[in-house]
Write a protein that holds these residues in place. Structure first.
Motif, PDB file in Angstrom:
ATOM      1  N   MET A  49       0.838  -1.256   0.010  1.00  0.00           N
ATOM      2  CA  MET A  49      -0.008   0.184   0.029  1.00  0.00           C
ATOM      3  C   MET A  49       0.989   1.491  -0.044  1.00  0.00           C
ATOM      4  N   ARG A  50       2.246   1.163  -0.116  1.00  0.00           N
ATOM      5  CA  ARG A  50       2.895   2.227  -0.166  1.00  0.00           C
ATOM      6  C   ARG A  50       2.494   3.202  -1.451  1.00  0.00           C
ATOM      7  N   ALA A  51       2.446   4.468  -1.222  1.00  0.00           N
ATOM      8  CA  ALA A  51       1.939   5.485  -2.168  1.00  0.00           C
ATOM      9  C   ALA A  51       2.935   5.183  -3.583  1.00  0.00           C
ATOM     10  N   PRO A  52       2.652   5.096  -4.759  1.00  0.00           N
ATOM     11  CA  PRO A  52       3.224   5.021  -5.953  1.00  0.00           C
ATOM     12  C   PRO A  52       4.080   6.357  -6.142  1.00  0.00           C
ATOM     13  N   ALA A  53       5.097   6.432  -6.806  1.00  0.00           N
ATOM     14  CA  ALA A  53       6.047   7.594  -6.935  1.00  0.00           C
ATOM     15  C   ALA A  53       5.397   8.529  -7.625  1.00  0.00           C
ATOM     16  N   VAL A  54       4.329   8.295  -8.564  1.00  0.00           N
ATOM     17  CA  VAL A  54       3.593   9.255  -9.485  1.00  0.00           C
ATOM     18  C   VAL A  54       2.737  10.323  -8.525  1.00  0.00           C
ATOM     19  N   LEU A  55       2.816   9.828  -7.028  1.00  0.00           N
ATOM     20  CA  LEU A  55       1.767  10.611  -6.317  1.00  0.00           C
ATOM     21  C   LEU A  55       2.694  11.815  -5.453  1.00  0.00           C
ATOM     22  N   ARG A  56       4.160  11.616  -5.605  1.00  0.00           N
ATOM     23  CA  ARG A  56       4.919  12.335  -5.012  1.00  0.00           C
ATOM     24  C   ARG A  56       4.668  13.750  -5.028  1.00  0.00           C
ATOM     25  N   HIS A  57       4.869  14.663  -4.097  1.00  0.00           N
ATOM     26  CA  HIS A  57       4.498  16.176  -4.290  1.00  0.00           C
ATOM     27  C   HIS A  57       5.429  16.866  -3.637  1.00  0.00           C
ATOM     28  N   ARG A  58       6.180  18.001  -4.059  1.00  0.00           N
ATOM     29  CA  ARG A  58       6.782  18.959  -3.661  1.00  0.00           C
ATOM     30  C   ARG A  58       6.224  20.158  -3.568  1.00  0.00           C
TER      31      ARG A  58
END
Length: 104
Positions: A49-58
């Motif tokens: 269930m880790r957040a996929p890399a595409v959901l990363r936000h800066r």
């Protein structure tokens, strides 16, 4: 792939309990799992269930794993704080902060 045990077994058992009791039980189980390497590996293995890399936000120079946040009222005693990152939570709201102890 979500954890098979939640939908088949745990959800039905937890929904039979009063909400506060279900939350307390869940946090008491998640806490120790999130605090040690074997428990974290178990969460990762069963949950995926880790957040996929595409959901990363800066934002403001900070990098967050996802935009999904956890409100301070869900786990006010921080019993399962370290486990929530394994469930896709990108940040935790902190507060209110007081010099006096919590009552109740």
């Amino acid at each position: 792939m979500p954890d098979w045990s939640y939908r088949t077994v745990l959800r039905h058992a937890l929904f039979r309990l009063p909400p506060a009791a279900a939350r307390n039980l869940s946090l008491r189980v998640m806490g120790p799992l999130g605090r040690n390497a074997v428990g974290r590996a178990l969460i990762d293995f069963l949950g995926h269930m880790r957040a996929p890399a595409v959901l990363r936000h800066r934002l403001l120079g900070l990098s967050f794993p996802s935009r999904i946040g956890l409100g301070c009222g869900l786990d006010p005693d921080l019993r399962a704080f370290s486990a929530f990152a394994r469930f896709g939570v990108g940040f935790v709201e902190v507060g209110p902060i007081t010099l006096d102890g919590r009552k109740g």
